[in-house]
Motif scaffolding. Structure first.
Motif, short mmCIF file in Angstrom:
data_model
loop_
_atom_site.label_atom_id
_atom_site.label_comp_id
_atom_site.label_asym_id
_atom_site.label_seq_id
_atom_site.Cartn_x
_atom_site.Cartn_y
_atom_site.Cartn_z
N GLU A 256 -9.62 9.00 1.04
CA GLU A 256 -9.73 8.65 1.90
C GLU A 256 -7.56 8.76 2.56
O GLU A 256 -7.32 8.65 2.14
CB GLU A 256 -9.53 6.87 1.70
CG GLU A 256 -11.16 7.16 0.64
CD GLU A 256 -11.20 5.32 0.57
OE1 GLU A 256 -10.44 4.61 1.97
OE2 GLU A 256 -11.21 4.80 -0.23
N GLU A 257 -8.45 9.61 3.79
CA GLU A 257 -7.10 9.03 4.61
C GLU A 257 -7.10 8.01 6.16
O GLU A 257 -7.84 7.97 6.16
CB GLU A 257 -7.24 10.50 6.19
CG GLU A 257 -6.18 10.38 6.84
CD GLU A 257 -6.89 12.37 7.93
OE1 GLU A 257 -5.53 12.31 8.61
OE2 GLU A 257 -7.40 12.47 7.40
N VAL A 258 -5.68 8.10 5.60
CA VAL A 258 -5.56 7.15 6.52
C VAL A 258 -5.20 7.03 7.34
O VAL A 258 -4.39 8.00 8.52
CB VAL A 258 -3.59 6.39 6.02
CG1 VAL A 258 -3.31 5.04 7.15
CG2 VAL A 258 -3.78 5.98 5.06
N VAL B 161 0.74 -0.88 -0.20
CA VAL B 161 -0.16 -0.04 0.38
C VAL B 161 1.09 1.19 -0.32
O VAL B 161 1.73 1.38 0.45
CB VAL B 161 -1.02 0.21 1.46
CG1 VAL B 161 -1.45 1.61 1.14
CG2 VAL B 161 -2.05 -1.02 1.50
N ILE B 162 0.97 2.55 -0.63
CA ILE B 162 1.19 3.08 -0.67
C ILE B 162 0.58 4.41 -0.72
O ILE B 162 -0.48 4.83 -0.95
CB ILE B 162 1.64 3.61 -2.42
CG1 ILE B 162 2.88 2.95 -2.98
CG2 ILE B 162 2.78 5.17 -2.59
CD1 ILE B 162 2.72 1.91 -3.97
N ILE B 163 0.74 5.11 0.83
CA ILE B 163 -0.10 6.30 1.15
C ILE B 163 0.61 7.56 0.55
O ILE B 163 2.00 7.78 0.62
CB ILE B 163 -0.09 6.83 2.27
CG1 ILE B 163 0.24 4.95 3.57
CG2 ILE B 163 -0.51 7.71 2.68
CD1 ILE B 163 0.19 5.58 4.53
N GLY B 164 -0.36 8.52 -0.20
CA GLY B 164 0.12 9.61 -1.37
C GLY B 164 0.46 9.58 -2.37
O GLY B 164 0.21 8.03 -3.41
N GLY C 239 -0.68 -3.68 7.18
CA GLY C 239 -1.34 -2.82 5.87
C GLY C 239 -2.14 -1.43 7.03
O GLY C 239 -1.39 -0.76 7.13
N VAL C 240 -3.25 -0.72 5.63
CA VAL C 240 -3.68 0.36 6.70
C VAL C 240 -4.99 0.15 6.78
O VAL C 240 -5.72 -0.01 5.75
CB VAL C 240 -3.01 1.52 5.83
CG1 VAL C 240 -1.64 1.84 5.47
CG2 VAL C 240 -4.32 1.19 4.32
N ARG C 241 -5.71 1.60 7.52
CA ARG C 241 -6.87 1.24 7.61
C ARG C 241 -7.42 2.64 7.56
O ARG C 241 -6.77 3.88 7.60
CB ARG C 241 -7.35 1.05 9.22
CG ARG C 241 -9.11 1.27 8.82
CD ARG C 241 -9.42 1.19 10.53
NE ARG C 241 -9.93 -0.69 11.01
CZ ARG C 241 -8.93 -0.85 11.94
NH1 ARG C 241 -8.28 -0.15 13.11
NH2 ARG C 241 -8.95 -2.36 12.17
#
Length: 400
Positions: A179-181, A10-13, A193-195
């Motif tokens: 969608e903010e992590v 998962v890539i945030i950004g 992972g992330v939520r």
């Protein structure tokens, strides 16, 4: 109900760094998702000028990263749509006196040893390259490898390419915008992972490509990364004939880039664009996420640009914009696995060079995710090198 996905990463950004990570990871056959609390290029990328520079970097790890990215941007320009406005127009650094010419000459010697093409330009020859330059300059250096792209479009096109199904059944990247992590999921100390408020995205690897807010994302994983915002303003003129052919800047810009000062700094950086407007930068200051318009910063930019190109003195400025560069204390980005948190990788902290360094960053992250040999040594960018620095205190909410 939370929707679950099984992914490789998962890539945030969804800025240019995250988009490049997704692109190269997808090309390597990985299943990835990109998640961003805003739109594509909604942060630092969308406020950038699109500089792809080697001219402002001294010999060392960042220049090596820039040279790799220079080659990769050339490859990307051949496969991405032309609306990314890739323009290999070259850069011109000018000096007001012979002392500065000598300093630039020494700077260029180190760059040449690293693979940079830098050609000294005599005072009289400057005007063959830029006819509208101010008179009386002592000389300069021409850097033909400098280039430019339209940063928001480049990020969008990289993401679109990552979302397209690849050859040999390679999976298409998933993208979740708005969608903010809210949580980085852990299992026995390792990332899982992330939520967000809408879903869980499960993966054995999470890439922090959150730009200026990379410190906040790192904190969600329980580690410290001292990313701070460094505000910068840009002026945009009315459309003009191509009065500025290259990216042109005064030599003191190099010192400003390398400075760690929190005070307002400004140095003339002037470039034309394919659509006509001239972009004028650049300022730097550390004021947190303060979005207040600085009339002093704008005044300095206008005066310095007119001093460098007198033809701009009576040109109308149509708008000004600003953004926040993701600053790290040693001026190098954090790229690669974080040994303090298994499964966490970082791809942030590029300050004002993120557009230019994005492809090499993506290639390094893809190599780390697949266990492949990295395209260049990644050790200088290790994310755990900041043990002596305090955590960043600015939070993402302060940008609003």
């Amino acid at each position: 109900m939370l929707k679950r996905h099984s992914l490789d990463a998962v890539i945030i950004g969804a800025g240019v760094a995250g988009a490049a990570c997704a692109y190269y990871a997808a090309r390597a056959g990985l299943s990835v998702a990109v998640v961003d609390r805003g739109p594509v290029a909604g942060g630092t990328t969308g406020a950038g000028e699109g500089n792809l520079l080697v001219s402002d970097k001294e010999a060392g790890p960042e220049l090596d990263l820039a040279l790799l990215s220079t080659r990769l941007w050339t490859e990307l320009a051949a496969v991405l749509p032309p609306d990314i406005e890739y323009e290999p127009k070259g850069g011109l650094v000018v000096a007001p006196d012979e002392r500065t010419v000598k300093a630039l000459r020494h700077f260029a010697e180190g760059q040449r040893a690293a693979g940079v093409d830098a050609a000294e330009v005599a005072a009289d020859d400057l005007y063959d390259l830029e006819p509208h330059l101010a008179p009386g300059l002592a000389g300069g250096f021409h850097y033909p490898q400098d280039a430019q792209v339209q940063p928001a479009r480049a990020a969008a096109r990289l993401l679109a390419a990552a979302r397209a199904p690849g050859a040999a059944g390679a999976p298409a990247a998933e993208v979740y915008l708005g969608e903010e992590v809210t949580e980085i999921l852990l299992d026995r100390g390792a990332v899982r992972g992330v939520r967000t408020r809408r879903r869980e995205l499960l993966a054995p690897a999470v890439v922090n490509a959150a730009g200026t807010w990379g410190g906040h994302v790192a904190a969600l994983a329980g580690v410290t990364l001292p990313v701070l915002p460094r505000r910068g303003f840009v002026l945009v003129t009315e459309p003009l004939p191509r009065v500025v052919r290259h990216k042109v800047y005064a030599a003191d810009y190099i010192a400003d880039v390398a400075s760690g000062s929190a005070a307002l700094q400004s140095s003339a950086v002037v470039e034309g664009t394919p659509s006509g407007p001239v972009l004028i930068g650049a300022t730097r200051e550390r004021v947190g996420f303060d979005r207040t318009l600085s009339t002093e910063a704008l005044r300095r930019l206008a005066a310095q640009a007119a001093a460098l190109f007198p033809v701009l003195a009576d040109v109308r400025v149509m708008r000004a914009y600003h953004g926040f560069r993701p600053y790290l204390p040693d001026h190098l980005p954090a790229i690669g696995p974080d040994p303090r948190r298994p499964g966490l990788l970082h791809a942030c902290g590029h300050e004002g060079a993120g557009i230019g360094l994005a492809p090499a960053t993506g290639a390094l992250i893809a190599a780390a995710l697949t266990g492949a040999e990295p395209p260049l040594p990644a050790h200088p960018f290790r994310p755990d090198r900041f043990a002596a620095y305090p955590a960043a205190t600015d939070t993402p909410e302060e940008q609003h």
